[in-house]
Write a protein that holds these residues in place. Structure first.
Motif, PDB file in Angstrom:
ATOM      1  N   ASP A 248      -8.471  -8.886  -5.421  1.00  0.00           N
ATOM      2  CA  ASP A 248      -9.029 -10.379  -5.492  1.00  0.00           C
ATOM      3  C   ASP A 248     -10.636 -10.328  -5.316  1.00  0.00           C
ATOM      4  O   ASP A 248     -11.233 -11.299  -5.312  1.00  0.00           O
ATOM      5  N   GLY A 249     -11.073  -9.061  -5.039  1.00  0.00           N
ATOM      6  CA  GLY A 249     -12.655  -8.792  -4.828  1.00  0.00           C
ATOM      7  C   GLY A 249     -13.024  -8.951  -3.490  1.00  0.00           C
ATOM      8  O   GLY A 249     -14.018  -8.417  -2.893  1.00  0.00           O
ATOM      9  N   GLU A 250     -11.914  -9.366  -2.573  1.00  0.00           N
ATOM     10  CA  GLU A 250     -12.315  -9.541  -1.065  1.00  0.00           C
ATOM     11  C   GLU A 250     -11.644  -8.502  -0.313  1.00  0.00           C
ATOM     12  O   GLU A 250     -12.159  -8.117   0.504  1.00  0.00           O
ATOM     13  N   ARG A 251     -10.301  -7.743  -0.837  1.00  0.00           N
ATOM     14  CA  ARG A 251      -9.549  -7.146   0.016  1.00  0.00           C
ATOM     15  C   ARG A 251      -8.648  -6.276  -0.669  1.00  0.00           C
ATOM     16  O   ARG A 251      -7.864  -7.143  -1.638  1.00  0.00           O
ATOM     17  N   LEU A 252      -8.456  -5.095  -0.836  1.00  0.00           N
ATOM     18  CA  LEU A 252      -7.537  -4.295  -1.608  1.00  0.00           C
ATOM     19  C   LEU A 252      -6.755  -3.242  -0.530  1.00  0.00           C
ATOM     20  O   LEU A 252      -7.378  -2.883   0.174  1.00  0.00           O
ATOM     21  N   VAL A 253      -5.533  -3.495  -0.479  1.00  0.00           N
ATOM     22  CA  VAL A 253      -4.603  -2.697   0.414  1.00  0.00           C
ATOM     23  C   VAL A 253      -3.836  -1.763  -0.652  1.00  0.00           C
ATOM     24  O   VAL A 253      -3.135  -2.643  -1.500  1.00  0.00           O
ATOM     25  N   HIS A 254      -3.432  -0.501  -0.399  1.00  0.00           N
ATOM     26  CA  HIS A 254      -2.721   0.203  -1.626  1.00  0.00           C
ATOM     27  C   HIS A 254      -2.127   1.117  -0.752  1.00  0.00           C
ATOM     28  O   HIS A 254      -2.818   2.047  -0.179  1.00  0.00           O
ATOM     29  N   HIS A 255      -1.186   1.450  -0.970  1.00  0.00           N
ATOM     30  CA  HIS A 255      -0.022   2.430   0.083  1.00  0.00           C
ATOM     31  C   HIS A 255       0.909   2.998  -0.889  1.00  0.00           C
ATOM     32  O   HIS A 255       1.751   2.564  -1.424  1.00  0.00           O
ATOM     33  N   ARG A 256       1.320   4.387  -0.588  1.00  0.00           N
ATOM     34  CA  ARG A 256       2.325   5.151  -1.565  1.00  0.00           C
ATOM     35  C   ARG A 256       2.332   6.377  -0.782  1.00  0.00           C
ATOM     36  O   ARG A 256       1.723   7.037  -0.121  1.00  0.00           O
ATOM     37  N   LEU A 327     -21.096  -0.439  -2.249  1.00  0.00           N
ATOM     38  CA  LEU A 327     -20.790  -0.070  -3.515  1.00  0.00           C
ATOM     39  C   LEU A 327     -21.241  -0.987  -4.489  1.00  0.00           C
ATOM     40  O   LEU A 327     -21.427  -2.140  -4.505  1.00  0.00           O
ATOM     41  N   ALA A 328     -21.588  -0.431  -5.631  1.00  0.00           N
ATOM     42  CA  ALA A 328     -22.204  -1.023  -6.728  1.00  0.00           C
ATOM     43  C   ALA A 328     -21.191  -1.891  -7.623  1.00  0.00           C
ATOM     44  O   ALA A 328     -20.013  -1.406  -7.437  1.00  0.00           O
ATOM     45  N   ALA A 329     -21.467  -2.963  -8.181  1.00  0.00           N
ATOM     46  CA  ALA A 329     -20.625  -3.658  -9.044  1.00  0.00           C
ATOM     47  C   ALA A 329     -20.268  -2.951 -10.246  1.00  0.00           C
ATOM     48  O   ALA A 329     -20.975  -2.192 -10.849  1.00  0.00           O
ATOM     49  N   GLY A 330     -18.812  -3.121 -10.537  1.00  0.00           N
ATOM     50  CA  GLY A 330     -18.738  -2.380 -12.153  1.00  0.00           C
ATOM     51  C   GLY A 330     -17.336  -1.565 -11.521  1.00  0.00           C
ATOM     52  O   GLY A 330     -16.866  -1.532 -10.405  1.00  0.00           O
ATOM     53  N   ARG A 331     -16.737  -0.711 -12.659  1.00  0.00           N
ATOM     54  CA  ARG A 331     -15.657   0.066 -12.581  1.00  0.00           C
ATOM     55  C   ARG A 331     -15.890   1.280 -11.722  1.00  0.00           C
ATOM     56  O   ARG A 331     -17.054   1.887 -12.007  1.00  0.00           O
ATOM     57  N   HIS A 332     -14.882   1.687 -11.012  1.00  0.00           N
ATOM     58  CA  HIS A 332     -15.068   2.990 -10.190  1.00  0.00           C
ATOM     59  C   HIS A 332     -13.887   3.837 -10.483  1.00  0.00           C
ATOM     60  O   HIS A 332     -12.630   3.236 -10.488  1.00  0.00           O
ATOM     61  N   SER A 333     -13.766   5.017 -10.439  1.00  0.00           N
ATOM     62  CA  SER A 333     -12.891   5.755 -10.419  1.00  0.00           C
ATOM     63  C   SER A 333     -12.307   5.999  -8.932  1.00  0.00           C
ATOM     64  O   SER A 333     -13.200   6.243  -8.016  1.00  0.00           O
ATOM     65  N   LEU A 334     -11.016   5.792  -8.799  1.00  0.00           N
ATOM     66  CA  LEU A 334     -10.549   5.874  -7.236  1.00  0.00           C
ATOM     67  C   LEU A 334      -9.392   6.985  -7.358  1.00  0.00           C
ATOM     68  O   LEU A 334      -8.263   6.690  -8.072  1.00  0.00           O
ATOM     69  N   ARG A 335      -9.619   7.977  -6.687  1.00  0.00           N
ATOM     70  CA  ARG A 335      -8.625   9.150  -6.701  1.00  0.00           C
ATOM     71  C   ARG A 335      -7.936   9.383  -5.238  1.00  0.00           C
ATOM     72  O   ARG A 335      -8.776   9.440  -4.339  1.00  0.00           O
ATOM     73  N   LEU A 336      -6.675   9.527  -5.038  1.00  0.00           N
ATOM     74  CA  LEU A 336      -5.817   9.758  -3.969  1.00  0.00           C
ATOM     75  C   LEU A 336      -5.615  11.101  -4.108  1.00  0.00           C
ATOM     76  O   LEU A 336      -4.960  11.860  -5.035  1.00  0.00           O
ATOM     77  N   HIS A 337      -5.826  11.822  -2.904  1.00  0.00           N
ATOM     78  CA  HIS A 337      -5.933  13.340  -2.840  1.00  0.00           C
ATOM     79  C   HIS A 337      -4.648  13.616  -1.801  1.00  0.00           C
ATOM     80  O   HIS A 337      -4.769  13.010  -0.598  1.00  0.00           O
ATOM     81  N   GLY A 338      -4.097  14.834  -1.926  1.00  0.00           N
ATOM     82  CA  GLY A 338      -3.001  15.286  -0.811  1.00  0.00           C
ATOM     83  C   GLY A 338      -2.714  16.648  -1.230  1.00  0.00           C
ATOM     84  O   GLY A 338      -3.100  17.205  -2.158  1.00  0.00           O
ATOM     85  N   PRO A 339      -1.860  17.210  -0.349  1.00  0.00           N
ATOM     86  CA  PRO A 339      -1.546  18.486  -0.457  1.00  0.00           C
ATOM     87  C   PRO A 339      -0.343  18.492  -1.945  1.00  0.00           C
ATOM     88  O   PRO A 339       0.452  17.756  -1.898  1.00  0.00           O
ATOM     89  N   ALA A 340      -0.257  19.733  -2.421  1.00  0.00           N
ATOM     90  CA  ALA A 340       1.015  19.806  -3.503  1.00  0.00           C
ATOM     91  C   ALA A 340       2.113  20.352  -2.977  1.00  0.00           C
ATOM     92  O   ALA A 340       3.027  20.053  -3.604  1.00  0.00           O
ATOM     93  N   ASP A 341       2.002  20.869  -1.658  1.00  0.00           N
ATOM     94  CA  ASP A 341       3.189  21.584  -1.078  1.00  0.00           C
ATOM     95  C   ASP A 341       3.986  20.817  -0.244  1.00  0.00           C
ATOM     96  O   ASP A 341       4.844  21.297   0.598  1.00  0.00           O
ATOM     97  N   LEU A 342       3.521  19.565  -0.210  1.00  0.00           N
ATOM     98  CA  LEU A 342       4.079  18.624   1.036  1.00  0.00           C
ATOM     99  C   LEU A 342       4.200  17.037   0.245  1.00  0.00           C
ATOM    100  O   LEU A 342       3.147  17.011  -0.339  1.00  0.00           O
ATOM    101  N   ARG A 343       5.050  16.270   0.824  1.00  0.00           N
ATOM    102  CA  ARG A 343       5.131  14.746   0.320  1.00  0.00           C
ATOM    103  C   ARG A 343       4.410  14.175   1.586  1.00  0.00           C
ATOM    104  O   ARG A 343       4.928  14.458   2.589  1.00  0.00           O
ATOM    105  N   THR A 344       3.601  13.398   1.129  1.00  0.00           N
ATOM    106  CA  THR A 344       2.669  12.940   2.268  1.00  0.00           C
ATOM    107  C   THR A 344       2.781  11.279   1.816  1.00  0.00           C
ATOM    108  O   THR A 344       3.008  10.861   0.882  1.00  0.00           O
TER     109      THR A 344
END
Length: 360
Positions: A248-256, A327-344
């Protein structure tokens, strides 16, 4: 087939003991040595990259028997089995890539760009650097390259560019030319410049395609300075077309959870990491608090503006103190990083900070 490809085919050394293809995409075929397994979304990622780049270059992506072959080989005997120079970490020619790491879109850029021939190394590697994407790279305060364009004009191979540290300058100069004159004009120049073109010949082509001399083009570029890093000037074709996280432009919560076998996980990359690509649109520029939680020290989140040299990216490590960032207005790339040898498990929260004096 153009003359440059025929010449290359005649002089390229043969590769030996290559694996048979074992994964088949729409535009890319993967031939991997035993024990090498792509993460669940990697082949689709490579297919999408080739399709997006081909479209950007006004080309039809390869299909059927014309698909690119991606050879993913053991690092120990990589150079003994391929024609790649010992000082290079990978190479590409005649519709195939050879690499001990996967995925690596830099080599796929070379495969797509073969349609336009093989100009001087400054332009061959510059184009690949400008379009290779962000992959697993994160925002850092890297020093700007001190290498001058004139130092690169006479070099004929990518290995020579490696030796002088010329890749960042080549990529930056390419991005500058495309931004200034447009991609179509740049590709016409690229196609017109031969692999042994003299500086005088390059100047003539610059005047014909760009309407300015080579010397003036270099002066404008170097007078302005390399004002942004490689991630800021990259085209980010896939990163900025990734699925968008709604908020909504005020708060983003993403978990996976994050694991190599997931359908949208790309890797294992050269550092045995996995990345999931998203985008997020910041409706109004201003300060935001970014919090990242994760199971593993390798968990992190990267934000990169979907612009060319108009705002810097940021990387937030897991379990670090919440960071307040502009943060500037507009679209951003958002990348989630983790290890490939472990489920996190990885979570990110972005909250807009109310400006002083705002109503409660």
């Amino acid at each position: 087939m153009r003359l440059a490809l025929l010449v290359l085919a005649a002089v390229a050394p043969a590769c030996i003991d290559l694996p048979e293809p074992n994964q088949f995409g729409a535009h890319v075929i993967v031939a991997a040595d035993p024990g090498h397994e792509l993460c669940g979304g990697s082949l689709a990622h490579m297919d999408e990259f080739v399709a997006a780049l081909s479209d950007e270059f006004s080309l039809a992506p390869p299909t059927g028997d014309d698909r690119f072959t991606f050879y993913w080989l053991d690092a120990e005997q990589f150079h003994e089995r391929t024609a790649c120079h010992r000082e290079s970490s990978a190479c590409a020619y005649l519709g195939a890539s050879y690499t001990p790491y996967a995925p690596i879109n830099h080599e796929l850029v070379h495969n797509v760009a073969e349609e336009f021939g093989y100009p001087r190394a400054l332009f061959v590697e510059g184009l690949a650097v400008a379009f290779e994407g962000l992959a697993t790279e994160v925002a850092v305060d890297a020093p700007r390259s001190p290498v001058r364009v004139h130092d690169l004009l006479g070099l004929t191979t990518g290995v020579q560019l490696i030796r002088v540290g010329g890749y960042p300058t080549a990529g930056a100069f390419t991005s500058h030319l495309i931004h200034t004159h447009g991609l179509d004009a740049y590709l016409r120049m690229y196609e017109a410049v031969g692999p042994l073109e003299s500086e005088r010949g390059i100047d003539t082509i610059f005047r014909e395609e760009f309407g300015v001399s080579l010397a003036d083009s270099i002066d404008v570029f170097e007078d302005a300075g390399v004002r942004c890093g490689q991630l800021e000037r990259d085209a980010k074709l896939l990163e900025c077309a990734a699925p968008e996280l709604e908020w909504d432009g005020e708060r983003l919560v993403h978990h996976r959870s994050l694991a190599c076998d997931q359908d949208d996980a790309v890797g294992p990359y050269h550092d045995d990491s996995v990345v999931v690509f998203h985008t997020v649109t910041i409706p109004e520029g201003g300060n935001h608090i970014i919090t990242v939680l994760g199971d593993d020290p390798r968990n992190k989140v990267s934000l990169q503006p979907c612009t060319i040299c108009d705002g810097e990216g940021v990387t937030v490590e897991r379990d670090a103190s919440p960071r307040t960032l502009a943060l500037a207005a507009g679209r951003h790339s958002l990348r989630l990083h983790g290890p490939a040898d472990l489920r996190t498990s990885l979570g990110v929260r972005i909250e807009r900070v109310e400006p002083p004096g705002a109503a409660p």
